[in-house]
Design a protein around this motif. Structure first.
Motif, mmCIF file in Angstrom:
data_model
loop_
_atom_site.group_PDB
_atom_site.id
_atom_site.type_symbol
_atom_site.label_atom_id
_atom_site.label_comp_id
_atom_site.label_asym_id
_atom_site.label_seq_id
_atom_site.Cartn_x
_atom_site.Cartn_y
_atom_site.Cartn_z
ATOM 1 N N PRO A 153 13.926 2.894 2.445
ATOM 2 C CA PRO A 153 13.642 2.931 0.787
ATOM 3 C C PRO A 153 12.773 3.797 0.347
ATOM 4 C CG PRO A 153 12.379 1.067 2.096
ATOM 5 C CD PRO A 153 12.915 1.978 3.392
ATOM 6 N N GLY A 154 12.046 4.552 1.259
ATOM 7 C CA GLY A 154 10.839 5.437 0.526
ATOM 8 C C GLY A 154 11.351 6.722 0.324
ATOM 9 N N MET A 192 0.855 -1.149 0.049
ATOM 10 C CA MET A 192 0.014 -0.055 0.039
ATOM 11 C C MET A 192 0.815 1.250 -0.095
ATOM 12 S SD MET A 192 -3.099 1.160 2.661
ATOM 13 C CE MET A 192 -1.933 0.918 4.230
ATOM 14 N N ARG A 193 0.376 2.328 -0.722
ATOM 15 C CA ARG A 193 1.156 3.304 -0.898
ATOM 16 C C ARG A 193 0.658 4.283 0.334
ATOM 17 N NH1 ARG A 193 5.524 6.093 -3.110
ATOM 18 N NH2 ARG A 193 5.324 8.360 -3.266
ATOM 19 N N VAL A 194 1.533 4.786 1.128
ATOM 20 C CA VAL A 194 1.112 5.434 2.580
ATOM 21 C C VAL A 194 2.069 7.146 2.408
ATOM 22 C CG1 VAL A 194 0.855 5.676 4.892
ATOM 23 C CG2 VAL A 194 0.851 3.553 3.849
ATOM 24 N N VAL A 195 1.290 8.050 2.826
ATOM 25 C CA VAL A 195 1.975 9.151 2.914
ATOM 26 C C VAL A 195 1.994 9.656 4.058
ATOM 27 C CG1 VAL A 195 1.888 11.684 1.993
ATOM 28 C CG2 VAL A 195 1.285 9.864 0.432
ATOM 29 N N VAL A 196 3.073 9.982 4.917
ATOM 30 C CA VAL A 196 3.242 10.579 6.119
ATOM 31 C C VAL A 196 3.621 12.003 5.951
ATOM 32 C CG1 VAL A 196 4.500 10.412 8.295
ATOM 33 C CG2 VAL A 196 3.870 8.302 6.679
ATOM 34 N N MET A 197 2.877 12.922 6.628
ATOM 35 C CA MET A 197 3.364 14.172 6.635
ATOM 36 C C MET A 197 3.957 14.511 8.199
ATOM 37 S SD MET A 197 1.230 17.689 6.550
ATOM 38 C CE MET A 197 1.294 18.150 8.407
ATOM 39 N N GLY A 198 5.202 15.037 8.253
ATOM 40 C CA GLY A 198 5.983 15.357 9.103
ATOM 41 C C GLY A 198 6.950 14.427 9.521
ATOM 42 N N GLY A 206 6.818 -3.609 4.639
ATOM 43 C CA GLY A 206 6.532 -3.674 3.324
ATOM 44 C C GLY A 206 5.601 -2.729 2.467
ATOM 45 N N HIS A 207 5.260 -1.624 3.040
ATOM 46 C CA HIS A 207 4.656 -0.496 2.447
ATOM 47 C C HIS A 207 5.328 0.289 1.637
ATOM 48 C CE1 HIS A 207 0.706 -1.767 4.208
ATOM 49 N NE2 HIS A 207 1.472 -2.061 5.456
ATOM 50 N N ASP A 208 4.890 1.008 0.613
ATOM 51 C CA ASP A 208 5.538 1.909 -0.074
ATOM 52 C C ASP A 208 5.297 3.449 0.567
ATOM 53 O OD1 ASP A 208 6.711 3.332 -2.322
ATOM 54 O OD2 ASP A 208 4.927 3.143 -3.482
ATOM 55 N N VAL A 209 6.226 4.052 0.943
ATOM 56 C CA VAL A 209 6.122 5.066 1.928
ATOM 57 C C VAL A 209 6.748 6.311 1.372
ATOM 58 C CG1 VAL A 209 6.451 6.242 4.426
ATOM 59 C CG2 VAL A 209 6.303 3.798 4.110
#
Length: 223
Positions: free
Chosen positions: A44-45, A1-7, A23-26
């Motif tokens: 790796p993100g 899953m693509r996950v976007v983290v702000m901060g 294993g998530h795409d960050v």
């Protein structure tokens, strides 16, 4: 899953590293480029420089293809604005915001955006909201630092020693239920099909341990 983290403060970096390890795409966003130094050297993100509530920045971070978004910057207003943009503009299904003001948090919960306070289990709670449907922790100690959760083991763990599972998850198997009876494992205990396994782990690592247990053993575990 693509996950976007702000901060990319301590919580954002810990969350991003944990998500990547399972294993998530960050992609992690921060307006301060030096903040990315908090990430693990082998992260790796993607590192995206900019304001997390800016739509162009979110697009660069891949928000259009994201399944989850976490707003964990140091500002309540920035977190809730970006969370609402992710949910309402880009249609991200799993959105969570870190909110310092408890009164504000209650308001945003009513808007349908889960919030997380600044307590010891912040990272663990964020991972659960982003990657799991329900809270699986069965018990926590009074300080909130240690929790016990039931694992859903991948079938490939059957035949492996409990110590292999503990090494992989950085936890301790508190007890098993086997054929309806409780069992305290020792170093010789081998996992069997049908075992119900309960793991004790430090808060902030429980969700990661759950995810690792649901995967087959890694090559390191085989070594």
């Amino acid at each position: 899953m693509r996950v976007v983290v702000m901060g990319c403060g301590r919580v954002g970096a810990s969350l991003s590293d944990s998500l990547a390890r399972i294993g998530h795409d960050v992609a992690v966003i921060d307006r301060d480029g030096t903040a990315f130094h908090r990430l693990s050297p082998d992260f790796p993100g993607e590192r995206v420089l900019g304001m997390g509530f800016d739509r162009d920045v979110l697009v660069r971070a891949g928000i259009e293809h994201a399944g989850a978004f976490a707003a964990v910057s140091s500002g309540d207003n920035s977190n809730i604005i970006s969370a609402r943009v992710a949910r309402e503009t880009f249609g991200v299904q799993r959105v969570v915001a870190r909110i310092y003001d408890a009164k504000r948090a209650a308001v945003y919960e009513r808007l349908g955006i889960p919030t997380v306070a600044t307590v010891p289990w912040t990272t663990d709670r964020l991972l659960h909201v982003l990657t799991r449907e329900t809270e699986t922790t069965k018990w926590r100690d009074p300080s909130g630092h240690v929790g016990v959760a039931e694992l859903s083991l991948h079938e490939a763990w059957v035949g492996r020693r409990v110590t292999d599972l503990e090494a992989a998850t950085a936890g301790r198997v508190a007890f098993l239920i086997r054929f309806g009876a409780g069992l305290l494992p020792d170093v010789k205990t081998v996992l069997q099909a049908g075992d119900q396994v309960y793991l004790a782990a430090i808060s902030g690592h429980i969700a990661e341990a759950l995810a690792i247990a649901a995967l087959p053993p890694s090559e390191e575990a085989d070594a």
